[in-house]
Design an enzyme around this catalytic site. Sequence first.
Site, mmCIF file in Angstrom:
data_model
loop_
_atom_site.group_PDB
_atom_site.id
_atom_site.type_symbol
_atom_site.label_atom_id
_atom_site.label_comp_id
_atom_site.label_asym_id
_atom_site.label_seq_id
_atom_site.Cartn_x
_atom_site.Cartn_y
_atom_site.Cartn_z
ATOM 1 N N HIS A 62 10.058 61.481 0.184
ATOM 2 C CA HIS A 62 10.154 62.949 0.419
ATOM 3 C C HIS A 62 8.645 63.477 0.144
ATOM 4 O O HIS A 62 7.864 63.106 -0.643
ATOM 5 C CB HIS A 62 11.081 63.534 -0.790
ATOM 6 C CG HIS A 62 12.431 63.099 -0.510
ATOM 7 N ND1 HIS A 62 12.850 62.273 0.564
ATOM 8 C CD2 HIS A 62 13.387 63.498 -1.175
ATOM 9 C CE1 HIS A 62 14.259 62.463 0.463
ATOM 10 N NE2 HIS A 62 14.673 63.005 -0.755
ATOM 11 N N LYS B 198 18.836 73.530 -7.009
ATOM 12 C CA LYS B 198 18.520 72.320 -8.011
ATOM 13 C C LYS B 198 17.043 72.412 -8.544
ATOM 14 O O LYS B 198 16.875 72.161 -9.674
ATOM 15 C CB LYS B 198 18.652 71.307 -7.633
ATOM 16 C CG LYS B 198 20.132 70.634 -7.438
ATOM 17 C CD LYS B 198 20.370 69.439 -6.598
ATOM 18 C CE LYS B 198 21.835 69.017 -6.452
ATOM 19 N NZ LYS B 198 21.829 67.947 -5.353
ATOM 20 N N ARG C 2 25.244 48.797 -3.988
ATOM 21 C CA ARG C 2 24.701 48.333 -2.593
ATOM 22 C C ARG C 2 24.375 49.515 -1.813
ATOM 23 O O ARG C 2 23.967 49.359 -0.638
ATOM 24 C CB ARG C 2 25.742 47.474 -1.804
ATOM 25 C CG ARG C 2 26.923 48.502 -1.419
ATOM 26 C CD ARG C 2 27.956 47.493 -0.609
ATOM 27 N NE ARG C 2 29.035 48.346 -0.006
ATOM 28 C CZ ARG C 2 29.191 48.741 1.187
ATOM 29 N NH1 ARG C 2 28.260 48.059 2.100
ATOM 30 N NH2 ARG C 2 30.355 49.533 1.586
ATOM 31 N N GLY C 3 24.493 50.818 -2.486
ATOM 32 C CA GLY C 3 23.839 51.890 -1.582
ATOM 33 C C GLY C 3 22.245 52.133 -1.634
ATOM 34 O O GLY C 3 21.553 51.036 -2.058
ATOM 35 N N GLN D 57 12.305 65.915 3.579
ATOM 36 C CA GLN D 57 13.272 65.136 2.921
ATOM 37 C C GLN D 57 13.553 63.953 3.703
ATOM 38 O O GLN D 57 14.296 64.244 4.927
ATOM 39 C CB GLN D 57 14.161 65.640 2.066
ATOM 40 C CG GLN D 57 13.829 66.538 1.147
ATOM 41 C CD GLN D 57 14.793 67.217 0.031
ATOM 42 O OE1 GLN D 57 14.529 68.455 -0.167
ATOM 43 N NE2 GLN D 57 15.728 66.468 -0.286
ATOM 44 N N ARG E 298 15.460 68.480 6.079
ATOM 45 C CA ARG E 298 15.592 67.034 6.088
ATOM 46 C C ARG E 298 14.837 66.606 7.306
ATOM 47 O O ARG E 298 14.790 67.451 8.427
ATOM 48 C CB ARG E 298 16.940 66.752 6.555
ATOM 49 C CG ARG E 298 17.431 65.329 6.499
ATOM 50 C CD ARG E 298 17.384 64.437 5.544
ATOM 51 N NE ARG E 298 18.466 64.722 4.545
ATOM 52 C CZ ARG E 298 18.504 64.717 3.428
ATOM 53 N NH1 ARG E 298 17.361 64.038 2.794
ATOM 54 N NH2 ARG E 298 19.393 65.214 2.401
ATOM 55 N N SER F 159 16.997 58.742 4.095
ATOM 56 C CA SER F 159 17.469 57.864 3.055
ATOM 57 C C SER F 159 17.743 58.572 1.888
ATOM 58 O O SER F 159 18.898 58.139 1.374
ATOM 59 C CB SER F 159 16.590 56.536 2.578
ATOM 60 O OG SER F 159 15.247 57.053 2.247
ATOM 61 N N CYS G 109 15.847 64.368 -6.690
ATOM 62 C CA CYS G 109 14.587 63.724 -6.251
ATOM 63 C C CYS G 109 13.313 64.385 -6.029
ATOM 64 O O CYS G 109 12.410 63.952 -6.547
ATOM 65 C CB CYS G 109 14.853 62.843 -4.946
ATOM 66 S SG CYS G 109 16.130 63.623 -3.946
ATOM 67 N N GLU H 69 20.507 72.125 -2.689
ATOM 68 C CA GLU H 69 19.301 71.472 -2.926
ATOM 69 C C GLU H 69 18.173 72.526 -3.281
ATOM 70 O O GLU H 69 17.518 71.980 -4.256
ATOM 71 C CB GLU H 69 19.051 70.784 -1.552
ATOM 72 C CG GLU H 69 17.962 70.062 -1.691
ATOM 73 C CD GLU H 69 18.352 68.368 -2.429
ATOM 74 O OE1 GLU H 69 19.346 68.210 -2.612
ATOM 75 O OE2 GLU H 69 17.132 67.515 -2.450
ATOM 76 N N VAL I 206 20.243 53.994 -3.465
ATOM 77 C CA VAL I 206 19.527 54.085 -4.819
ATOM 78 C C VAL I 206 19.655 52.672 -5.546
ATOM 79 O O VAL I 206 18.951 51.949 -6.335
ATOM 80 C CB VAL I 206 20.129 55.151 -5.626
ATOM 81 C CG1 VAL I 206 19.460 55.307 -7.190
ATOM 82 C CG2 VAL I 206 19.640 56.589 -4.853
HETATM 83 P P1 NAP Z 1 24.612 55.707 -0.574
HETATM 84 O O1 NAP Z 1 23.538 55.000 -0.133
HETATM 85 O O2 NAP Z 1 25.583 56.442 0.293
HETATM 86 O O3 NAP Z 1 25.734 54.670 -1.442
HETATM 87 C C1 NAP Z 1 26.797 55.018 -2.204
HETATM 88 C C2 NAP Z 1 27.984 53.858 -2.302
HETATM 89 O O4 NAP Z 1 28.438 54.233 -0.726
HETATM 90 C C3 NAP Z 1 27.624 52.674 -2.130
HETATM 91 O O5 NAP Z 1 27.468 52.195 -3.382
HETATM 92 C C4 NAP Z 1 28.685 51.801 -1.291
HETATM 93 O O6 NAP Z 1 29.794 51.803 -2.286
HETATM 94 C C5 NAP Z 1 29.150 53.031 -0.420
HETATM 95 N N1 NAP Z 1 28.733 52.629 1.047
HETATM 96 C C6 NAP Z 1 29.277 53.422 2.201
HETATM 97 N N2 NAP Z 1 28.456 53.095 3.442
HETATM 98 C C7 NAP Z 1 27.577 52.142 3.065
HETATM 99 C C8 NAP Z 1 26.444 51.511 3.622
HETATM 100 N N3 NAP Z 1 26.642 51.539 4.849
HETATM 101 N N4 NAP Z 1 25.640 50.814 2.955
HETATM 102 C C9 NAP Z 1 25.726 50.713 1.533
HETATM 103 N N5 NAP Z 1 26.687 51.257 0.945
HETATM 104 C C10 NAP Z 1 27.533 52.026 1.620
HETATM 105 O O7 NAP Z 1 24.362 56.851 -1.631
HETATM 106 P P2 NAP Z 1 22.857 56.892 -2.265
HETATM 107 O O8 NAP Z 1 21.780 57.476 -1.447
HETATM 108 O O9 NAP Z 1 22.639 55.673 -2.895
HETATM 109 O O10 NAP Z 1 23.019 57.855 -3.427
HETATM 110 C C11 NAP Z 1 23.839 57.515 -4.605
HETATM 111 C C12 NAP Z 1 23.708 58.831 -5.598
HETATM 112 O O11 NAP Z 1 22.626 59.014 -5.960
HETATM 113 C C13 NAP Z 1 24.386 60.126 -4.801
HETATM 114 O O12 NAP Z 1 24.984 60.940 -5.932
HETATM 115 C C14 NAP Z 1 23.081 60.649 -4.555
HETATM 116 O O13 NAP Z 1 23.079 62.013 -4.504
HETATM 117 C C15 NAP Z 1 22.107 60.259 -6.008
HETATM 118 N N6 NAP Z 1 20.582 60.269 -5.330
HETATM 119 C C16 NAP Z 1 20.215 59.839 -4.332
HETATM 120 C C17 NAP Z 1 18.941 59.625 -4.076
HETATM 121 C C18 NAP Z 1 18.384 58.960 -2.633
HETATM 122 O O14 NAP Z 1 17.125 59.273 -2.307
HETATM 123 N N7 NAP Z 1 19.287 58.572 -1.726
HETATM 124 C C19 NAP Z 1 17.981 60.270 -4.803
HETATM 125 C C20 NAP Z 1 18.470 60.890 -5.774
HETATM 126 C C21 NAP Z 1 20.000 60.694 -6.171
HETATM 127 P P3 NAP Z 1 30.940 50.527 -2.138
HETATM 128 O O15 NAP Z 1 29.971 49.391 -2.094
HETATM 129 O O16 NAP Z 1 31.672 50.882 -3.535
HETATM 130 O O17 NAP Z 1 31.522 50.851 -1.054
#
Ligand code: NAP
Length: 380
Positions: A285, A255, A10-11, A174, A278, A177, A147, A252, A13
């Site tokens: 990005h 990497k 639900r995040g 960047q 950012r 999101s 990314c 960052e 990604v």
């Molecule tokens: P994120 O949006 O913060 O989501 C991660 C988890 O946070 C969700 O699965 C959820 O877990 C929880 N969460 C807390 N508040 C939330 C909200 N308001 N809406 C949705 N979920 C929420 O993280 P992400 O950006 O997808 O990144 C995940 C991983 O991928 C990280 O390690 C990041 O470094 C990596 N990554 C991210 C990107 C990018 O562009 N974002 C790119 C490459 C790699 P629960 O459902 O279990 O609570």
Amino acid sequence: MLTVGFIGWRGMVGSVLLQRMQEEGDFRDIDPYFFSTSQVGGEGPAAVLAAGDAGSHGTVRKSRPLGDAYDLAALRALDCIVTCQGGDYTGEVYRALRNDGWRGFWIDAASTLRMESDAILLLDPVNRDHIERGIAAGIRTFVGANCTVSLMLMAIGGLFREGLVEWVSSMTYQAASGAGAAVMEEVMRQHEVLAGISSRHLSERGGALAAESAMRVAVTESTFPTTQIGVPLSFNVLPFIDKMVEGGRSREEWKGQVEANKILGTTTIVPVDGICVRVGALRSHSQGLTIKLRRPVSLDEATELIASSNEWVRVIPNEKGETLRALTPMAVSGSLQIAIGRIHHLTMGPEYLGAFTVGDQLLWGAAEPLRRFLRMVVAR
Ligand code: NAP
């Protein structure tokens, strides 16, 4: 059928991953299990498994209640785990599972395992051979790369393939999101507060300056939403991402070199460095690239090589109208295209190429390499 557990769906990604899997009909070929760290027992992403995503036996599957993402026994029973939950989760669960003898495929978006010797970075348009050799050799840990690194290699992979790149400096812009859903939501809330101020002032004479100075006061007030970011990102740029490592670099920025060289499988390191920033863009990005070539290369040759990098690269002519229309985060977001433009020789000499590239970091920078790898596992 391959059993696949999804954590972090639900995040940012994870949501884009599920959306892409649904678009491509990927759920037809797997048996999915959804987990949560915060909503165990709740409803899974029913929409994903709605009509159109029927199992291969023709029935429409119902989403099971959300499993506990820390339930090692449940995870151990799976052939494959896809996690977009983040580094803390990976740190807590991955070793415990492996130490327990679990030999399934671990597919991860987080950076925790990227530099492990038994993990392969996923960017198949650039390193598909390496990925396939890894699967055949019994490697079972595959991790999406940073990314901006992935987007940069997608954009100028043709120059790397020809061995033309001596070094690259990438100055990044960047999107919010990239820091996760909660940050994206907060930057929108910041914007709401600031938009309220501008709408009160804009009808006055000299309203723009009055609004700007009122906004500078508003961002210092305790009610201004900064719990996630700590500072205003709306109408601002933040020239530091992640934490400090050695050499004055942010993690960052660090990497860039280590991950690019790992993906490329270089024997001599190609230096990659720059400053990661950012910005208030919501999605996708951007990067301003300075590329030092090993020999002078004509603009035509450089452009052809860049265009041949892969089928998703789209070269934008170096002219104002097209650049402003097609080479921006808003133009690129939601698309798999990797836009690159402003390609020209820099004044330093014919071995120096300048370029600007924009790609959706939630697609090629995160979810898409994971999705495509899962397909490779299914097709094995
Ligand atoms: P994120 O949006 O913060 O989501 C991660 C988890 O946070 C969700 O699965 C959820 O877990 C929880 N969460 C807390 N508040 C939330 C909200 N308001 N809406 C949705 N979920 C929420 O993280 P992400 O950006 O997808 O990144 C995940 C991983 O991928 C990280 O390690 C990041 O470094 C990596 N990554 C991210 C990107 C990018 O562009 N974002 C790119 C490459 C790699 P629960 O459902 O279990 O609570």
